[in-house]
Design a protein around this motif. Sequence first.
Motif, PDB file in Angstrom:
ATOM      1  N   GLU A  43       0.871  -1.251   0.018  1.00 34.89           N
ATOM      2  CA  GLU A  43       0.099   0.023  -0.038  1.00 34.89           C
ATOM      3  C   GLU A  43       0.801   1.091   0.052  1.00 34.89           C
ATOM      4  OE1 GLU A  43      -2.989   0.496  -0.410  1.00 34.89           O
ATOM      5  OE2 GLU A  43      -4.014  -1.579  -0.024  1.00 34.89           O
ATOM      6  N   GLY A  44       0.289   2.399  -0.551  1.00 34.17           N
ATOM      7  CA  GLY A  44       1.126   3.518  -0.681  1.00 34.17           C
ATOM      8  C   GLY A  44      -0.049   4.789  -0.268  1.00 34.17           C
ATOM      9  N   PHE A  45       0.526   5.667   0.570  1.00 35.72           N
ATOM     10  CA  PHE A  45      -0.392   6.703   1.076  1.00 35.72           C
ATOM     11  C   PHE A  45       0.506   8.204   0.743  1.00 35.72           C
ATOM     12  CE2 PHE A  45      -0.705   3.236   3.857  1.00 35.72           C
ATOM     13  CZ  PHE A  45      -2.112   2.928   3.675  1.00 35.72           C
ATOM     14  N   PRO A  46      -0.326   8.993   0.628  1.00 32.72           N
ATOM     15  CA  PRO A  46       0.229  10.604   0.461  1.00 32.72           C
ATOM     16  C   PRO A  46       0.711  11.133   1.711  1.00 32.72           C
ATOM     17  CG  PRO A  46      -2.337  10.558   0.141  1.00 32.72           C
ATOM     18  CD  PRO A  46      -1.766   9.144   0.229  1.00 32.72           C
ATOM     19  N   ALA A  47       1.782  11.802   1.780  1.00 36.62           N
ATOM     20  CA  ALA A  47       2.213  12.177   3.090  1.00 36.62           C
ATOM     21  C   ALA A  47       2.996  13.749   2.657  1.00 36.62           C
ATOM     22  CB  ALA A  47       2.951  11.537   3.665  1.00 36.62           C
ATOM     23  N   SER A  48       2.290  14.354   1.822  1.00 35.75           N
ATOM     24  CA  SER A  48       3.075  15.591   1.118  1.00 35.75           C
ATOM     25  C   SER A  48       2.665  16.756   2.211  1.00 35.75           C
ATOM     26  CB  SER A  48       2.925  16.130  -0.009  1.00 35.75           C
ATOM     27  OG  SER A  48       3.126  17.447  -0.218  1.00 35.75           O
ATOM     28  N   ALA A  49       3.475  17.813   2.361  1.00 36.39           N
ATOM     29  CA  ALA A  49       2.977  18.913   3.150  1.00 36.39           C
ATOM     30  C   ALA A  49       1.971  19.998   2.260  1.00 36.39           C
ATOM     31  CB  ALA A  49       4.489  19.769   3.597  1.00 36.39           C
ATOM     32  N   LEU A 471      -6.418   0.136   7.828  1.00 29.46           N
ATOM     33  CA  LEU A 471      -7.399  -0.855   7.306  1.00 29.46           C
ATOM     34  C   LEU A 471      -6.751  -1.200   6.140  1.00 29.46           C
ATOM     35  CD1 LEU A 471      -9.907  -2.428   6.877  1.00 29.46           C
ATOM     36  CD2 LEU A 471     -11.080  -0.289   5.942  1.00 29.46           C
ATOM     37  N   GLN A 472      -6.374  -0.318   5.315  1.00 27.58           N
ATOM     38  CA  GLN A 472      -5.646  -0.578   3.953  1.00 27.58           C
ATOM     39  C   GLN A 472      -4.363  -1.407   4.099  1.00 27.58           C
ATOM     40  OE1 GLN A 472      -6.837   3.457   2.147  1.00 27.58           O
ATOM     41  NE2 GLN A 472      -5.359   2.365   0.923  1.00 27.58           N
ATOM     42  N   ALA A 473      -3.631  -1.364   5.181  1.00 31.98           N
ATOM     43  CA  ALA A 473      -2.361  -1.893   5.618  1.00 31.98           C
ATOM     44  C   ALA A 473      -2.767  -3.214   6.209  1.00 31.98           C
ATOM     45  CB  ALA A 473      -1.640  -1.241   6.492  1.00 31.98           C
ATOM     46  N   ALA A 479      -7.204  -0.329  13.614  1.00 25.59           N
ATOM     47  CA  ALA A 479      -8.006   0.567  13.116  1.00 25.59           C
ATOM     48  C   ALA A 479      -9.101   0.719  13.933  1.00 25.59           C
ATOM     49  CB  ALA A 479      -8.513   0.667  11.814  1.00 25.59           C
ATOM     50  N   VAL A 480      -9.781  -0.454  14.426  1.00 25.59           N
ATOM     51  CA  VAL A 480     -10.824  -0.384  15.391  1.00 25.59           C
ATOM     52  C   VAL A 480     -10.538   0.250  16.624  1.00 25.59           C
ATOM     53  CG1 VAL A 480     -12.335  -1.915  16.672  1.00 25.59           C
ATOM     54  CG2 VAL A 480     -12.165  -2.422  14.152  1.00 25.59           C
ATOM     55  N   ALA A 481      -9.242  -0.333  17.173  1.00 29.80           N
ATOM     56  CA  ALA A 481      -9.004   0.242  18.523  1.00 29.80           C
ATOM     57  C   ALA A 481      -9.001   1.657  18.365  1.00 29.80           C
ATOM     58  CB  ALA A 481      -7.716  -0.333  18.878  1.00 29.80           C
ATOM     59  N   VAL A 482      -8.288   2.322  17.283  1.00 29.30           N
ATOM     60  CA  VAL A 482      -8.122   3.725  17.533  1.00 29.30           C
ATOM     61  C   VAL A 482      -9.576   4.419  17.341  1.00 29.30           C
ATOM     62  CG1 VAL A 482      -7.449   5.656  15.784  1.00 29.30           C
ATOM     63  CG2 VAL A 482      -5.872   3.839  16.272  1.00 29.30           C
ATOM     64  N   LYS A 500     -15.615   2.200  10.507  1.00 33.79           N
ATOM     65  CA  LYS A 500     -15.645   1.412  11.507  1.00 33.79           C
ATOM     66  C   LYS A 500     -16.395   0.159  11.152  1.00 33.79           C
ATOM     67  CE  LYS A 500     -15.862   0.926  16.455  1.00 33.79           C
ATOM     68  NZ  LYS A 500     -16.779  -0.095  16.792  1.00 33.79           N
ATOM     69  N   ALA A 501     -17.477   0.369  10.461  1.00 31.28           N
ATOM     70  CA  ALA A 501     -18.379  -0.913   9.756  1.00 31.28           C
ATOM     71  C   ALA A 501     -17.408  -1.754   8.916  1.00 31.28           C
ATOM     72  CB  ALA A 501     -19.449  -0.578   9.041  1.00 31.28           C
ATOM     73  N   ASP A 502     -16.446  -0.943   7.790  1.00 33.27           N
ATOM     74  CA  ASP A 502     -15.579  -1.582   7.141  1.00 33.27           C
ATOM     75  C   ASP A 502     -14.518  -2.410   7.764  1.00 33.27           C
ATOM     76  OD1 ASP A 502     -16.880  -0.442   4.795  1.00 33.27           O
ATOM     77  OD2 ASP A 502     -15.675   0.977   4.603  1.00 33.27           O
ATOM     78  N   CYS A 503     -14.018  -1.785   9.014  1.00 36.41           N
ATOM     79  CA  CYS A 503     -13.175  -2.594   9.685  1.00 36.41           C
ATOM     80  C   CYS A 503     -13.698  -3.791  10.225  1.00 36.41           C
ATOM     81  CB  CYS A 503     -12.783  -1.853  10.770  1.00 36.41           C
ATOM     82  SG  CYS A 503     -11.522  -0.405  10.351  1.00 36.41           S
ATOM     83  N   HIS A 504     -14.856  -3.955  10.763  1.00 35.02           N
ATOM     84  CA  HIS A 504     -15.332  -5.093  11.189  1.00 35.02           C
ATOM     85  C   HIS A 504     -15.759  -6.138   9.901  1.00 35.02           C
ATOM     86  CE1 HIS A 504     -15.622  -3.784  15.459  1.00 35.02           C
ATOM     87  NE2 HIS A 504     -16.400  -2.702  15.227  1.00 35.02           N
ATOM     88  N   LYS A 505     -16.131  -5.593   8.912  1.00 36.30           N
ATOM     89  CA  LYS A 505     -16.286  -6.321   7.897  1.00 36.30           C
ATOM     90  C   LYS A 505     -15.137  -7.118   7.571  1.00 36.30           C
ATOM     91  CE  LYS A 505     -18.292  -6.603   3.194  1.00 36.30           C
ATOM     92  NZ  LYS A 505     -19.029  -5.845   2.051  1.00 36.30           N
ATOM     93  N   ASP A 506     -13.858  -6.504   7.428  1.00 37.17           N
ATOM     94  CA  ASP A 506     -12.713  -6.926   7.210  1.00 37.17           C
ATOM     95  C   ASP A 506     -12.346  -8.212   8.123  1.00 37.17           C
ATOM     96  OD1 ASP A 506      -9.993  -6.681   5.423  1.00 37.17           O
ATOM     97  OD2 ASP A 506      -9.274  -6.584   7.279  1.00 37.17           O
TER      98      ASP A 506
END
Length: 576
Positions: A43-49, A471-473, A479-482, A500-506
């Motif tokens: 997975e990749g994520f944007p992290a620019s300023a 979730l993607q990672a 993610a649920v804990a957060v 959160k529903a997506d996390c539980h589905k995963d």
Amino acid sequence: MRNKIELKFPPDALFMNPWVDPGFSVLARPEFVWRPMPRTIIEGFPASAHEEMNRKITSFLGVVKKQKVFRKALEFSAVPAVLEKASFRKSYVMASDRLLLSGAAGTRLINRYRWENEDTEFDVDMTLDAYLANCREQNRSRQLPLHSGGLSPDIPFAVECRNTFNFYHFLTEALPQLTLLDGLDFRGNIYFHFPNAEEKHRPFTEAFVETLFPEFAGRVFFERAPKDYERVITAYDFLGGHAQLPEAMLEGIASFAPATVQQEEDILHTRFNANLAMNSVSTMLLKLRSRALAAIEGQEFPHLPKRFFVGRDSRQSRDRHMAGEDQLFEHLSLFDFEYVVFENLHPIEQIALMANAEMMISYHGAGFANMLFANPQAHVIEIGTLQTAQFRWGDFWPLANAAQCRYISFFADFNSEDPLIEPHFAKDSIVPVAISEPAVAQIMAFVVSVLGHVPELNSVNALGRLSRELLQAGSADRAVAVLERHGPLVTEDVELCLLKADCHKDLDEPKSELVALDKAFKADPSRWQTLVRIIWCANRCERPQVIRWAVSRLRSDFPERHAAFVKNHEWVRYIA
């Protein structure tokens, strides 16, 4: 001038068709040519300023997911081959005056042919594709010629090297070829041929050979190309020469490719080579990984950290230090991260470091080739730029798939005068990375969450971004804990409830998913999509009363959507 290769001739006069042309035979036929294997989490994520740059990164990542990611990784086989009248020129191999398309060298050779002929009168891609299609037709009912007759006991084994100063190219392309000698009772000498000046040759090459192939001690030599042989054994990798294979051998590949690929023939076009390579793993690479892990089996390495940031020794590698590195490491050190320089470790320590790693973090560089030795539970985190995403990210996918570790990239800013100006690769090469304070905070939030902590976040945007990244990672549980730690923010925001529903589905937790969906609908009753999802989730949970309520609400609030849903799913009538 013997090292020069003239590529202005037609393909059928330049390239070898191993099924037909003289001078090529294999010592054994492969058990398979290709087969699917599990695809790991990449997975990749944007992290620019800068939001402008983040939009560009996000757009690029979207294209990659849609057009380049295979549903499965592909393992391609390789076999030892005997070449007659062979010549190793630059970083390519010839037999009987024809260039062999094999492995990464074969892919580079095709690319170089395209570049050198792009200004010619003929369409170079059409010409190449026509030649390769003709090869496939010629080879339709053929098998690769099997070597017959004896071989001299001192016949050499030769390896073409992209160069002997770049760790990535040597570890991933050249060194794995020695694994093909397993079981051959090989007694000859081994030669690595490289095109670079001898003063650029680096000692890590000999060190890794000595460590992983001790049985060849005293028989391994590094010689600058060109070098000619009357007869020699070398590696033939079906990836790189795949477009010459009989089509029957490639049947089924398209079923794993992105939706943009309609048929097997699309994969065989030269413009698709890079896409196929980034989703493929050579059998030789997997064998090298197994050999490396066997070399450390039973040994203890208490002095090596499990969490570490990898820096560079500029005396031994290109100086591309990351702006913001000190600030990032200052935060990492609070969570027991240590600073490591691969170049200062023995090969066996580098292997053990990755094999026992919990988390590795570094900025883009050849050291990520050591990801090959990572354990499947490891998180390997790279900090790069839009440029490394575009030109280098895919090079490391095969290593992640070979190790089955989690390969996560954060794409930050260019360390340049104007970070919004994209560098020109041919002119500027790889531009170093710069990470801003917000990027450090973003990366650290991800890191500490994976490690079992929960950061305090004060905005819906920051909470949503971190939870989606987790979730993607593949860390839906984190993610649920957060999200649960930030309950008030979640309850008031429909997108966070749905996340959160997506996390539980995963996590295959349908009852918890249903609770999150209920909160999502309460947060925003105007979304008919949430009701439909509640119906499906309640059906899975065997909650008919919830289905009846959701269908009733759909009928009263969204009559058109209700009519369409019931029409297409008649089973609802029997419950509602």
